[in-house]
Design a protein around this motif. Structure first.
Motif, PDB file in Angstrom:
ATOM      1  N   ALA A 182       0.828  -1.202   0.000  1.00  0.00           N
ATOM      2  CA  ALA A 182       0.000   0.000   0.000  1.00  0.00           C
ATOM      3  C   ALA A 182       0.867   1.259   0.000  1.00  0.00           C
ATOM      4  O   ALA A 182       1.919   1.299   0.642  1.00  0.00           O
ATOM      5  N   PRO A 183       0.428   2.349  -0.708  1.00  0.00           N
ATOM      6  CA  PRO A 183       1.175   3.620  -0.722  1.00  0.00           C
ATOM      7  C   PRO A 183       0.865   4.472   0.503  1.00  0.00           C
ATOM      8  O   PRO A 183       0.708   5.691   0.391  1.00  0.00           O
ATOM      9  N   LEU A 184       0.723   3.849   1.650  1.00  0.00           N
ATOM     10  CA  LEU A 184       0.406   4.519   2.896  1.00  0.00           C
ATOM     11  C   LEU A 184       1.434   4.136   3.938  1.00  0.00           C
ATOM     12  O   LEU A 184       2.012   3.049   3.898  1.00  0.00           O
ATOM     13  N   ALA A 185       1.632   5.036   4.899  1.00  0.00           N
ATOM     14  CA  ALA A 185       2.512   4.737   6.020  1.00  0.00           C
ATOM     15  C   ALA A 185       1.659   4.076   7.106  1.00  0.00           C
ATOM     16  O   ALA A 185       0.785   4.722   7.701  1.00  0.00           O
ATOM     17  N   ILE A 186       1.858   2.754   7.363  1.00  0.00           N
ATOM     18  CA  ILE A 186       1.040   1.996   8.299  1.00  0.00           C
ATOM     19  C   ILE A 186       1.926   1.487   9.416  1.00  0.00           C
ATOM     20  O   ILE A 186       2.969   0.868   9.175  1.00  0.00           O
ATOM     21  N   THR A 187       1.459   1.739  10.633  1.00  0.00           N
ATOM     22  CA  THR A 187       2.208   1.305  11.819  1.00  0.00           C
ATOM     23  C   THR A 187       1.208   0.704  12.806  1.00  0.00           C
ATOM     24  O   THR A 187       0.139   1.290  13.063  1.00  0.00           O
ATOM     25  N   LEU A 188       1.549  -0.441  13.380  1.00  0.00           N
ATOM     26  CA  LEU A 188       0.716  -1.104  14.384  1.00  0.00           C
ATOM     27  C   LEU A 188       1.495  -1.149  15.682  1.00  0.00           C
ATOM     28  O   LEU A 188       2.616  -1.672  15.733  1.00  0.00           O
ATOM     29  N   ARG A 189       0.900  -0.601  16.766  1.00  0.00           N
ATOM     30  CA  ARG A 189       1.586  -0.497  18.044  1.00  0.00           C
ATOM     31  C   ARG A 189       0.797  -1.234  19.127  1.00  0.00           C
ATOM     32  O   ARG A 189      -0.439  -1.381  19.037  1.00  0.00           O
ATOM     33  N   ASP A 190       1.510  -1.641  20.158  1.00  0.00           N
ATOM     34  CA  ASP A 190       0.888  -2.238  21.331  1.00  0.00           C
ATOM     35  C   ASP A 190       0.207  -1.132  22.136  1.00  0.00           C
ATOM     36  O   ASP A 190       0.824  -0.087  22.405  1.00  0.00           O
ATOM     37  N   ALA A 191      -1.061  -1.363  22.525  1.00  0.00           N
ATOM     38  CA  ALA A 191      -1.817  -0.305  23.187  1.00  0.00           C
ATOM     39  C   ALA A 191      -1.259   0.008  24.560  1.00  0.00           C
ATOM     40  O   ALA A 191      -1.400   1.134  25.040  1.00  0.00           O
ATOM     41  N   ARG A 192      -0.627  -0.926  25.229  1.00  0.00           N
ATOM     42  CA  ARG A 192      -0.148  -0.670  26.591  1.00  0.00           C
ATOM     43  C   ARG A 192       1.213  -0.004  26.588  1.00  0.00           C
ATOM     44  O   ARG A 192       1.438   0.965  27.330  1.00  0.00           O
TER      45      ARG A 192
ATOM     46  N   LEU B  83      -6.578   4.405  14.927  1.00  0.00           N
ATOM     47  CA  LEU B  83      -7.747   3.543  15.140  1.00  0.00           C
ATOM     48  C   LEU B  83      -7.402   2.494  16.208  1.00  0.00           C
ATOM     49  O   LEU B  83      -6.534   1.637  15.979  1.00  0.00           O
ATOM     50  N   PRO B  84      -8.053   2.558  17.392  1.00  0.00           N
ATOM     51  CA  PRO B  84      -7.792   1.524  18.410  1.00  0.00           C
ATOM     52  C   PRO B  84      -8.449   0.194  18.011  1.00  0.00           C
ATOM     53  O   PRO B  84      -9.568   0.169  17.515  1.00  0.00           O
ATOM     54  N   LEU B  85      -7.739  -0.880  18.247  1.00  0.00           N
ATOM     55  CA  LEU B  85      -8.224  -2.226  17.905  1.00  0.00           C
ATOM     56  C   LEU B  85      -8.408  -3.038  19.185  1.00  0.00           C
ATOM     57  O   LEU B  85      -7.495  -3.111  20.009  1.00  0.00           O
ATOM     58  N   ALA B  86      -9.620  -3.617  19.329  1.00  0.00           N
ATOM     59  CA  ALA B  86      -9.930  -4.454  20.500  1.00  0.00           C
ATOM     60  C   ALA B  86     -10.268  -5.870  20.034  1.00  0.00           C
ATOM     61  O   ALA B  86     -10.703  -6.096  18.899  1.00  0.00           O
ATOM     62  N   SER B  87     -10.080  -6.849  20.937  1.00  0.00           N
ATOM     63  CA  SER B  87     -10.343  -8.246  20.594  1.00  0.00           C
ATOM     64  C   SER B  87     -11.839  -8.552  20.512  1.00  0.00           C
ATOM     65  O   SER B  87     -12.236  -9.539  19.892  1.00  0.00           O
ATOM     66  N   GLY B  88     -12.671  -7.727  21.148  1.00  0.00           N
ATOM     67  CA  GLY B  88     -14.112  -7.959  21.110  1.00  0.00           C
ATOM     68  C   GLY B  88     -14.855  -6.706  21.484  1.00  0.00           C
ATOM     69  O   GLY B  88     -14.292  -5.758  22.035  1.00  0.00           O
ATOM     70  N   PRO B  89     -16.176  -6.670  21.183  1.00  0.00           N
ATOM     71  CA  PRO B  89     -16.977  -5.476  21.530  1.00  0.00           C
ATOM     72  C   PRO B  89     -16.998  -5.253  23.033  1.00  0.00           C
ATOM     73  O   PRO B  89     -17.141  -6.184  23.817  1.00  0.00           O
ATOM     74  N   GLY B  90     -16.878  -3.962  23.414  1.00  0.00           N
ATOM     75  CA  GLY B  90     -16.919  -3.620  24.830  1.00  0.00           C
ATOM     76  C   GLY B  90     -15.625  -3.859  25.578  1.00  0.00           C
ATOM     77  O   GLY B  90     -15.581  -3.623  26.793  1.00  0.00           O
ATOM     78  N   GLN B  91     -14.599  -4.356  24.919  1.00  0.00           N
ATOM     79  CA  GLN B  91     -13.333  -4.620  25.600  1.00  0.00           C
ATOM     80  C   GLN B  91     -12.344  -3.489  25.311  1.00  0.00           C
ATOM     81  O   GLN B  91     -12.467  -2.737  24.331  1.00  0.00           O
ATOM     82  N   LEU B  92     -11.354  -3.370  26.189  1.00  0.00           N
ATOM     83  CA  LEU B  92     -10.331  -2.330  26.019  1.00  0.00           C
ATOM     84  C   LEU B  92      -9.440  -2.658  24.824  1.00  0.00           C
ATOM     85  O   LEU B  92      -9.167  -3.834  24.552  1.00  0.00           O
ATOM     86  N   PRO B  93      -9.015  -1.638  24.089  1.00  0.00           N
ATOM     87  CA  PRO B  93      -8.154  -1.913  22.923  1.00  0.00           C
ATOM     88  C   PRO B  93      -6.800  -2.467  23.370  1.00  0.00           C
ATOM     89  O   PRO B  93      -6.244  -2.073  24.395  1.00  0.00           O
ATOM     90  N   ASP B  94      -6.307  -3.391  22.591  1.00  0.00           N
ATOM     91  CA  ASP B  94      -4.988  -3.952  22.883  1.00  0.00           C
ATOM     92  C   ASP B  94      -3.961  -3.579  21.834  1.00  0.00           C
ATOM     93  O   ASP B  94      -2.774  -3.849  22.012  1.00  0.00           O
ATOM     94  N   GLN B  95      -4.416  -2.925  20.723  1.00  0.00           N
ATOM     95  CA  GLN B  95      -3.506  -2.474  19.681  1.00  0.00           C
ATOM     96  C   GLN B  95      -3.974  -1.123  19.153  1.00  0.00           C
ATOM     97  O   GLN B  95      -5.142  -0.762  19.286  1.00  0.00           O
ATOM     98  N   LEU B  96      -3.029  -0.377  18.554  1.00  0.00           N
ATOM     99  CA  LEU B  96      -3.336   0.933  17.982  1.00  0.00           C
ATOM    100  C   LEU B  96      -2.763   0.975  16.566  1.00  0.00           C
ATOM    101  O   LEU B  96      -1.556   0.762  16.362  1.00  0.00           O
ATOM    102  N   LEU B  97      -3.679   1.228  15.586  1.00  0.00           N
ATOM    103  CA  LEU B  97      -3.280   1.270  14.175  1.00  0.00           C
ATOM    104  C   LEU B  97      -3.142   2.726  13.749  1.00  0.00           C
ATOM    105  O   LEU B  97      -4.041   3.534  13.983  1.00  0.00           O
ATOM    106  N   LEU B  98      -2.015   3.039  13.102  1.00  0.00           N
ATOM    107  CA  LEU B  98      -1.748   4.384  12.575  1.00  0.00           C
ATOM    108  C   LEU B  98      -1.598   4.266  11.063  1.00  0.00           C
ATOM    109  O   LEU B  98      -0.773   3.499  10.570  1.00  0.00           O
ATOM    110  N   VAL B  99      -2.476   5.010  10.355  1.00  0.00           N
ATOM    111  CA  VAL B  99      -2.396   5.085   8.885  1.00  0.00           C
ATOM    112  C   VAL B  99      -2.158   6.566   8.531  1.00  0.00           C
ATOM    113  O   VAL B  99      -2.985   7.425   8.859  1.00  0.00           O
TER     114      VAL B  99
END
Length: 959
Positions: free
Chosen positions: A635-645, A718-734
């Protein structure tokens, strides 16, 4: 001669008759008249039977022709007043010298021969039926036998069976040979003898015969010997059976435990040994003794004998009991109790015969005493028992103990009217249960169950009831029933059952499959487990849970050691595949827990969760991650995935690494502080933390220096969580490089703003000029037509108010200052009416309150109407001023208009209808959600208050 022929005809013992060819009787002799009776003159008039015998036909023809052989006929005739006779006739025709035809018939009476033959047949049948053989020996003619008999020089029986022939020595039984020899000797010497002997007949088998030899001398002096042989097998067998029966009866009488004696006129004719022994007498001592002598050793002898004889004379049974004190040799004296029963057995030659039975009832007497003691003890137990006991008969309570009385809450006197139906909670309960109880009692003799009863005070109690028939198979004999109060236990069990039912209902509602397995197999499953296994509970009861296991040998469902090795409460987790009854195979994750039960031992509880969809989702996720990884890399985008904690880089593509002058491998595991300077890293960490705090996409723009040039990056978190209502465990940067787009947008925006400002100024200027021209035209019309000057002046004021707003907007863009609008409207109304209006501003930062463009004209028209209204209704001279105050607060502003005057009595703004002028126009123009209007009387002044709040007005921060 003819005379001799006539005499012979008359004296012949044979009946003869002579007739001519016309059937006229010529002559008959007395023998014929005696046989046939008196005949008419012509044969044609004779009876039909006689005509047939005489050969005379109805047509007048004769049965024989002259010179033909004679014709014999035989038949029965019945002469008048005589019995039927069997007659035989010989008929012959001849022709006389004169040429006349004569017919002669000779008649012979055969009735005696018929009776003889019949007698012989009857004697033969009688001898065959009686099994009698008869033979006679005559000196002149030898052995004369009956037709059914056999010759018997060796003694031959005449039997109904033709198979019994001459008795030879070979068929005589060996034990009967001496008797048979004696029979032979009697036959040889002509002596009288009677011999019994046994033969083994080849056809009839073993038979017993009785042969009697009876010699006699006839009148002629000849000797004759008659031999009669009888088959006495049945009599012999009956005699043997009688002797055997007599022996058995004697044995029974001698061996029975009861003493039995046969009495005739109170004299002992015969008794068994037991009868003598019971009275302490020797064998044969009672023979011929009277009953008084029999009981002479007892003080009740006379009374017993008299009562017994009286009962026998009356034909009744006499029964009594008495005790005997016996002194056995070498033993201590003992008392024995005997029961005497004397029964009438019939009368013989005027003597009364009776049977006396003496029974030893010593043990029964002892048992009666034990029963009496037991009855007293049972009565005490019945009365003192804590269990309610009742005797039921005829659907009512006949008797009950104190515990039963206390249980049902009635008194002892009320028991007589207590019915079985009263022992049930209601009539329906009685009609439903009592027939079932009666069937059980009739079939099995007992019934046990539980049912509620209603006490006399209205309470309902559960009792355990046990019923048993007093007489087996006969409910009419009464029922013994026991009642135990189990109300507390029943209610506890019901509470436990309801709790168990609620628990099972809860378990049925969960999505996890619950299965309980005991030593015999599956015991229960909830609805989710039944849905998993594809069948109902009845299809799996007592089957092993391995029924739904796949073929793997180490499948968790096949592990039997769970039942014995798992500690109670210990859980074992597993993951396996399940094969349902409908053929589905799916993955489940679950655990098994061991529990112990007192009644049925240990059991296992399986909790199963269908994870087939999760497995499929994981597979799809893995595939999607692989595809996403390829997209990220390309992709022609800068994408980074980080640990939420920790905000450490988990994944980064090449463009994102190039934006910070690094490589993807080097950036893995780095934090913002490892990449940027301290100030930039702090800002980036703050932005990331804010993005993690919201579930929405967070946008930021960053300036990055690349190759000596400032580049603009549009970043989205964009915060990413394992399920609805749960705290995010990853953070996506585009992030996207938007430097060129931003430059082009700014250029276009500046050009558009400049053009808009120029157009707006021009439009506002022209609108103001046009409105002022309209106001001038209206004023000219008012001057020409004074009758409409009032309304037109009102409209002119409104138009000038709008013009003032547009005048203020000339050279401005966006919201107008509220204080400028109020000041302009105040000056316009003051110039129009020539009334002094004092304007005052209170509060700080009045210039920070602004009117949106959409609200500027409505507020301006509202102020114009309110000021115009205040000027028109102001009392006093023209020098009296109207006060207008703008009061600014932190959250709202108030416009206060005060003029001397008085409100009408009962004035209310709610009663003012809407309209195009006055207060009706004000109510229509004011924003309903953010503006309020009030008119009140304050002393001698009317106070009008307009309160404005956001969003009707806005407060801007200082620059």
């Amino acid at each position: 001669s003819l005379r001799e022929l006539d005499d012979w005809f008359d004296l012949s013992p044979v009946g003869m008759v002579l007739s001519d060819d016309r059937g006229l009787l010529v002559r008959t002799n007395p023998a014929f008249d005696a046989l046939a009776g008196a005949l008419p003159v012509s044969l044609a008039d004779a009876p039909a039977g006689l005509r047939e015998l005489l050969g005379w036909h109805d047509d007048g023809a004769v049965a024989t022709a002259p010179g033909a052989p004679p014709v014999e006929r035989q038949g029965w005739i019945t002469p008048p007043g005589q019995p039927p006779r069997l007659l035989r006739t010989i008929v012959r025709s001849y022709q006389t010298v004169g040429g006349q035809r004569r017919t002669m018939a000779v008649i012979e009476d055969r009735s005696a021969e018929e009776e003889r033959d019949l007698a012989q047949v009857q004697i033969g049948a009688l001898m065959d039926t009686a099994g009698v053989g008869l033979a006679t020996f005559q000196e002149s003619s030898g052995w004369v036998r009956q037709s059914t008999g056999t010759s018997a020089p060796a003694g031959t029986p005449s039997s109904a069976s033709a198979a019994l022939h001459t008795i030879s020595r070979e068929i005589v039984a060996s034990g009967s040979v001496p008797e048979f020899e004696r029979l032979q000797a009697a036959l040889r010497h002509g002596e009288r003898a009677e011999v019994r002997y046994e033969i083994a007949h080849p056809e009839l088998g073993s038979r017993w015969l009785l042969t009697r030899v009876e010699p006699a001398t006839l009148a002629s002096g000849k000797r004759t010997t008659s031999v009669v042989t009888l088959d006495i097998t049945e009599q012999h067998n009956a005699q043997l059976q009688t002797e055997q029966l007599l022996h058995e009866l004697t044995t029974i009488l001698d061996s029975t435990s009861a003493g039995i004696a046969y009495l005739r006129d109170s004299v002992v004719v015969r008794c068994n040994r037991r009868f003598e022994a019971m009275l302490g007498l020797g064998a044969g001592a009672l023979q011929g003794r009277r009953i008084e002598q029999l009981l002479g050793v007892h003080e009740r002898t006379g009374r017993i004998a008299a009562e017994a004889r009286e009962a026998l004379e009356q034909g009744t049974i006499y029964e009594t009991e008495f005790d005997v004190r016996l002194v056995p040799p070498g033993s201590t004296p003992q008392t024995r109790w005997y029961s005497l029963s004397v029964r009438h057995a019939g009368d013989s030659a005027g003597a009364i015969e009776a049977i006396a039975v003496l029974s030893d009832v010593t043990r029964l007497k002892a048992r009666e005493q034990e029963f009496e003691t037991l009855a007293r003890e049972s009565e005490l137990m019945f009365s003192l028992s804590g269990v309610g006991i009742a005797f039921l008969r005829d659907d009512g309570v006949q008797r009950a103990n104190q515990a039963f009385v206390q249980l049902v809450g009635c008194s002892v006197s009320e028991l007589a009217g207590l019915r079985v139906a009263d022992l049930f909670a209601d009539a329906d309960e009685h009609q439903r249960r009592w027939p079932l109880v009666q069937v059980a009692l009739r079939d099995h003799g007992r019934w046990t169950g539980e049912h509620p009863i209603r006490t006399r005070d209205g309470r309902t109690l559960w009792v355990q009831v046990s019923m048993r028939l007093v007489v087996d198979g006969d409910p009419a004999g009464g029922i013994i029933a026991s009642y135990v109060n189990v109300d507390a236990r029943y209610r506890a069990e019901r509470a436990v059952a309801m709790q168990a039912q609620r628990t099972r209902s809860i378990l049925d509602s969960v999505l996890v499959g619950i299965v309980t397995v005991g030593p015999q197999g599956i015991e229960w499953m909830n609805r989710s487990a039944r849905r998993m296994f594809g069948a109902d509970l009845a299809d799996f009861v007592n089957l092993p849970i391995a029924t739904v296991a796949t073929p793997e040998p180490e499948h968790p469902f096949r592990r039997t050691e769970y039942l014995t090795e798992l500690v109670e409460g210990q859980a074992e987790t597993f993951e396996c595949r399940v094969m349902a009854r409908d053929g589905r195979e799916f993955w489940v994750v679950g655990n098994v827990v061991s529990t112990a039960r007192e009644s049925t031992g240990r059991q296992l509880t399986y909790a199963l969760l269908d994870i087939e969809r999760r497995r499929e989702a994981e597979a799809r996720m893995s595939q999607a991650q692989a595809q996403l990884q390829r997209i990220i890399e390309a992709a022609p985008l800068a994408i980074t995935l980080r640990d939420a904690r920790t905000l450490k880089v988990i994944q980064v593509n090449g463009m994102a690494a190039a934006s910070v002058r690094g490589s993807p491998e080097a950036l893995i595991g780095t934090t913002p502080e490892d990449i940027f300077d301290a100030l930039t890293a702090a800002q980036r960490r703050l932005d990331m933390q804010q993005a993690l705090a919201t579930p929405d996409v967070t946008r930021r723009e960053y300036l990055l220096e690349q190759d000596g040039e400032q580049r603009v990056w549009d970043a989205r978190y964009l915060p990413l969580a394992s399920g609805p209502g749960q705290l995010p465990d990853q953070l996506l940067l585009v992030a996207t490089d938007v430097t060129e787009q931003r430059a082009a947008q700014e250029a276009r925006l500046e050009a558009a703003i400049a053009q808009r400002e120029m157009l707006v100024k021009e439009v506002h200027h022209r609108i103001k000029n046009n409105l002022q021209g309209v106001a001038g035209l209206l004023q000219q019309i008012a001057q020409r037509k004074p009758e409409v000057a009032g309304p037109i002046s009102e409209v002119v004021g409104q138009v000038q108010a709008i013009a003032q707003v547009y005048g203020l907007q000339v050279g401005e863009s966006g919201p107008l200052e509220l204080v400028s609008v109020v000041r302009a409207i105040t000056g316009s109304v003051q110039r129009t009416f020539g009334r002094v209006i004092r304007f005052e501003v209170t509060g700080s930062d009045a210039t920070r309150w602004q009117l949106p463009e959409a609200e500027a004209i409505p507020i301006a028209l509202t102020l114009n109407e309110l000021l115009t209204n205040a000027v028109k209704h102001c009392t006093g001279g023209p020098d009296i001023a109207v006060n207008c105050t703008l009061a600014c607060a932190d959250t709202e502003v108030c416009i206060l208009i005060a003029n001397p005057g008085t409100l009408p009595e009962g004035f209310s703004l709610a009663r003012i209808p809407g309209g195009v002028s006055g207060l009706g126009l004000v109510r229509a123009l004011l924003p309903r959600r953010s503006a309020q209007l009030a008119l009140t009387q304050a002393a001698e002044q009317v106070l009008t208050t307009v309160t404005l709040a956001p969003p009707g007005v806005t407060r801007v921060d200082p620059a």
